[in-house]
Write a protein that holds these residues in place. Structure first.
Motif, PDB file in Angstrom:
ATOM      1  N   TYR A  64      16.781-124.448 -38.528  1.00 53.07           N
ATOM      2  CA  TYR A  64      17.155-125.052 -39.806  1.00 53.07           C
ATOM      3  C   TYR A  64      15.762-125.320 -40.780  1.00 53.07           C
ATOM      4  N   GLU A 124      15.994-123.750 -44.608  1.00 56.23           N
ATOM      5  CA  GLU A 124      15.765-124.585 -45.631  1.00 56.23           C
ATOM      6  C   GLU A 124      14.452-124.052 -46.427  1.00 56.23           C
ATOM      7  N   ILE A 171      17.482-133.348 -38.262  1.00 59.80           N
ATOM      8  CA  ILE A 171      18.274-132.169 -38.084  1.00 59.80           C
ATOM      9  C   ILE A 171      19.161-132.116 -36.804  1.00 59.80           C
TER      10      ILE A 171
END
Length: 302
Positions: free
Chosen positions: A79, A83, A120
């Motif tokens: 993640y 991002e 997250i």
């Protein structure tokens, strides 16, 4: 004795560890190189991170600390990579639109910081329930729309077939007026809901001198709470970024601005239904991050 401690193998391991501290780990480099393939795989179905972690560990890939990757740690790094790459692509598109697509080096001090590991992991834990929540939201909206549609009374439905053909044809050729179509059904004794509109929170100190953003122009967005006025929303042409280029989650276009609310919990409570009204497949990474932050603040501010 010191020569025995700093033998060839020990010194090599020490230098390799120091080199890993200065560069990205093998796991992050692998995730970055295979970004497009992983993005397609995670978009089609849920990825089994435990199996992927076993394969990477068997191939000798290690984290920045020199340890074998774990499923949770692998998901966190994925993640972060997603991002970072998504933000870089968005910045490149913005530069291209502004006509300043010249190559530039973005300093690490001004680079947008991603969510923490706890945020997250919380997002990943809620991912399994996302489809169920989205389905329930659609059912609620469908029920609400069904209640708003004008219904024909049973006695009127039974009378219509016996009416003359000319009258029926004339009635069908004339469309119902807007006032009749939108008029709610009369319910005897029904008490109207009392809604107290929220007002601008008082501003103190330096915040008093800051000018308010331009007014929001447009219809009320889906999921917007009834008690919230339109002047609580940011205009649709707002940038959604802070002066240093980072994403400003408290002033996103078309969403409630933090400066309107007196407490952070009230602001998060107003943001959640508006983001949930956006279909899951249409939510951007920024909206997903805002939903995650808002839910986290609702849990921690009780």
């Amino acid at each position: 004795m010191s020569a025995a401690v700093f033998s060839g193998q020990t010194a090599g391991s020490y230098l390799e560890t120091c080199a890993r501290c200065q560069t990205r780990s093998d796991v992050v480099m692998w995730l970055t190189e295979n970004f497009e393939t992983l993005l397609k795989a995670t978009g089609r179905r849920a990825l089994k991170w435990s199996t992927l972690a076993e394969h990477l560990a068997r191939d000798g890939l290690r984290t920045q600390q020199g340890r074998a990757p774990t499923p949770n740690g692998l998901r966190v790094e994925w993640y972060r990579v997603k991002e970072r790459i998504t933000a870089a692509k968005a910045e490149a598109d913005r530069r291209l639109r502004d006509g300043s697509a010249s190559p530039a080096v973005v300093s690490t001090e001004r680079a947008p910081t991603g969510p923490s590991d706890e945020e997250i992991l919380a997002l990943m834990a809620e991912a399994d329930n996302e489809e169920r929540l989205n389905r329930e939201r659609r059912e609620r909206i469908a029920g609400y729309e069904a209640q708003r549609r004008p219904k024909v009374a049973p006695d009127q439905a039974s009378i219509q077939p016996t009416a003359p053909a000319e009258v029926v044809e004339t009635a069908q050729s004339q469309p119902a007026s807007l006032e009749t179509a939108t008029q709610p059904r009369v319910k005897i004794g029904q008490i109207a809901n009392h809604v107290t509109m929220l007002t601008q929170a008082p501003r103190y100190g330096a915040d008093r001198d800051k000018p308010l953003p331009p007014p929001y122009v447009g219809p009320r967005p889906d999921g917007m709470p009834e008690y919230l006025p339109l002047d609580a929303l940011m205009p649709l042409d707002a940038t959604g970024r802070q002066p240093d280029g980072r994403i400003d989650y408290e002033a996103l276009p078309g969403l409630p601005r933090r400066s309107f609310f007196e407490s952070e919990r009230e602001w998060a409570k107003a943001c959640i239904p508006m983001v949930e009204a956006v279909p899951h497949e249409d939510r951007s990474i920024v909206l997903k991050a805002l939903l995650m932050r808002s839910r986290d603040r609702m849990k921690s501010l009780y």
